[in-house]
Design a protein around this motif. Sequence first.
Motif, PDB file in Angstrom:
ATOM      1  N   LEU A 345     -44.270 -27.472   4.269  1.00 25.32           N
ATOM      2  CA  LEU A 345     -45.167 -26.490   4.891  1.00 25.32           C
ATOM      3  C   LEU A 345     -45.169 -26.706   6.389  1.00 25.32           C
ATOM      4  CD1 LEU A 345     -46.102 -25.832   2.064  1.00 25.32           C
ATOM      5  CD2 LEU A 345     -48.453 -25.978   2.825  1.00 25.32           C
ATOM      6  N   PRO A 346     -45.332 -25.636   7.182  1.00 26.67           N
ATOM      7  CA  PRO A 346     -45.442 -25.834   8.625  1.00 26.67           C
ATOM      8  C   PRO A 346     -46.671 -26.678   8.957  1.00 26.67           C
ATOM      9  CG  PRO A 346     -45.969 -23.558   8.021  1.00 26.67           C
ATOM     10  CD  PRO A 346     -45.428 -24.225   6.802  1.00 26.67           C
ATOM     11  N   ALA A 347     -46.588 -27.485  10.009  1.00 24.91           N
ATOM     12  CA  ALA A 347     -47.722 -28.325  10.400  1.00 24.91           C
ATOM     13  C   ALA A 347     -48.912 -27.438  10.744  1.00 24.91           C
ATOM     14  CB  ALA A 347     -47.332 -29.192  11.590  1.00 24.91           C
ATOM     15  N   GLY A 348     -50.085 -27.832  10.302  1.00 19.56           N
ATOM     16  CA  GLY A 348     -51.290 -27.054  10.584  1.00 19.56           C
ATOM     17  C   GLY A 348     -52.342 -27.336   9.533  1.00 19.56           C
ATOM     18  N   GLU A 349     -53.446 -26.586   9.602  1.00 20.53           N
ATOM     19  CA  GLU A 349     -54.515 -26.773   8.621  1.00 20.53           C
ATOM     20  C   GLU A 349     -54.997 -25.415   8.141  1.00 20.53           C
ATOM     21  OE1 GLU A 349     -57.781 -28.804  10.484  1.00 20.53           O
ATOM     22  OE2 GLU A 349     -57.503 -27.740  12.361  1.00 20.53           O
ATOM     23  N   VAL A 350     -55.517 -25.395   6.919  1.00 20.18           N
ATOM     24  CA  VAL A 350     -55.964 -24.125   6.340  1.00 20.18           C
ATOM     25  C   VAL A 350     -57.110 -24.421   5.376  1.00 20.18           C
ATOM     26  CG1 VAL A 350     -54.346 -24.187   4.388  1.00 20.18           C
ATOM     27  CG2 VAL A 350     -55.177 -21.995   5.211  1.00 20.18           C
ATOM     28  N   TYR A 351     -58.066 -23.484   5.325  1.00 17.37           N
ATOM     29  CA  TYR A 351     -59.133 -23.568   4.323  1.00 17.37           C
ATOM     30  C   TYR A 351     -59.105 -22.288   3.509  1.00 17.37           C
ATOM     31  CZ  TYR A 351     -63.712 -23.756   2.095  1.00 17.37           C
ATOM     32  OH  TYR A 351     -64.724 -23.764   1.165  1.00 17.37           O
ATOM     33  N   SER A 352     -59.037 -22.437   2.210  1.00 15.11           N
ATOM     34  CA  SER A 352     -58.963 -21.274   1.336  1.00 15.11           C
ATOM     35  C   SER A 352     -60.047 -21.406   0.271  1.00 15.11           C
ATOM     36  CB  SER A 352     -57.577 -21.226   0.695  1.00 15.11           C
ATOM     37  OG  SER A 352     -57.596 -20.405  -0.421  1.00 15.11           O
TER      38      SER A 352
END
Length: 417
Positions: A345-352
């Motif tokens: 996955l590309p570096a980063g953060e996500v909230y789902s």
Amino acid sequence: MAEIRNYTMNFGPQHPAAHGVLRLVLEMDGEVIERADPHVGLLHRGTEKLAEHKMYNQSIGYMDRLDYVSMMCNEHGYVMAIERLLGLEVPLRAQYIRVMFDEVTRILNHLMWLGTHGLDVGAMTMFLYCFREREDLMDCYEAVSGARMHATYYRVGGVYRDLPAVMPQYTASKWHSKKEVDRLNDNRQGSLLDFLWDFTERFPQRVDEYETLLTDNRIWKQRTVNIAVVSPERALQLGFTGPMLRGSGVAWDLRKKQPYEVYDKVDFDIPVGTNGDCYDRYLVRVEEMRQANRIIRQCIEWLRKNPGPVICENHKVASPARESMKSDMESLIHHFKLFTEGYCLPAGEVYSAVEHPKGEFGVYLVSDGANKPYRLKIRAPGFAHLSAMNEMVRGHMLADVVAVIGSQDIVFGEIDR
């Protein structure tokens, strides 16, 4: 006057009404509760830590085992987080299948809750009625995934496979005569959608049966009305979500307020309570079952008319069809790479977050660009509800603790994680 003594007593963790491995340390003044201290962590399996040591696809099965009554909804929150970070477009048919199974899962969850809540408070019949309907929906789980509970049916980019055109049939045996088996197979002659449609025709009448048994039952009302009242302001402060929040009169539902998949294309209502007590939370969940039934019917109508792919064509994240893998070199390489080293996955953060049957189920995912999460944090709805236990039961009787735990609809897999 009899002398009233103060007690400190354990409720659980092996109590049949503790809904899992809850240990409540209760400080009692006679029969009245002065303080309740929930001890959790007895079912801790390290799900978040395990997920950080596994490739993304390998953790989908762990999600089923969190809230083990709402299996596919847990999977949905997890795969949606990965899809958002990848910027992946899910085929429309897969979105409708996901929404349909989310609502099947909602009914499954609420049936389990209603049966066990009734049993805790003393209504044995409810348990038997609810499990009768659960059986049909469990068969739908089994038809699409091969497993009755831990389905692992959702995949990054869609779902594992399209809906089956035939339903499994009962066969005659020494326990079931040919005549009885023919009766059981009567609604299994068509596809899964036909079987589900038949269920949705019958289900509203079944919910009426539940309500006939409980809604105006004076014993049920004595045990639930004005028990553990939570005001709308306090419910928001305590971090309540789902039926616990709506039971207190706040019309917050992620399916309406932050629509995902195709929830903005289906028509349904948000049931809301007025008093914020155990009885209101019961009424909200019962009405949610009726609304879920409505959504399932709309999804079935759409799915019958619109065939199409159920998983994305990007074979870097979704495995190619098994037939092509056996004849096409390119597909074999994709398959091998996908199951040995996964995808990055590309570096980063996500909230789902999804509107889980119990409330807001969120997955916070941090990626450092590797093929496994750098950090995975699960926001379990039951944890916030359980933390309000002391406030909800203080001043009530010991018997009311059972009604309060039941109205919170707690499952420990997600709380302890």
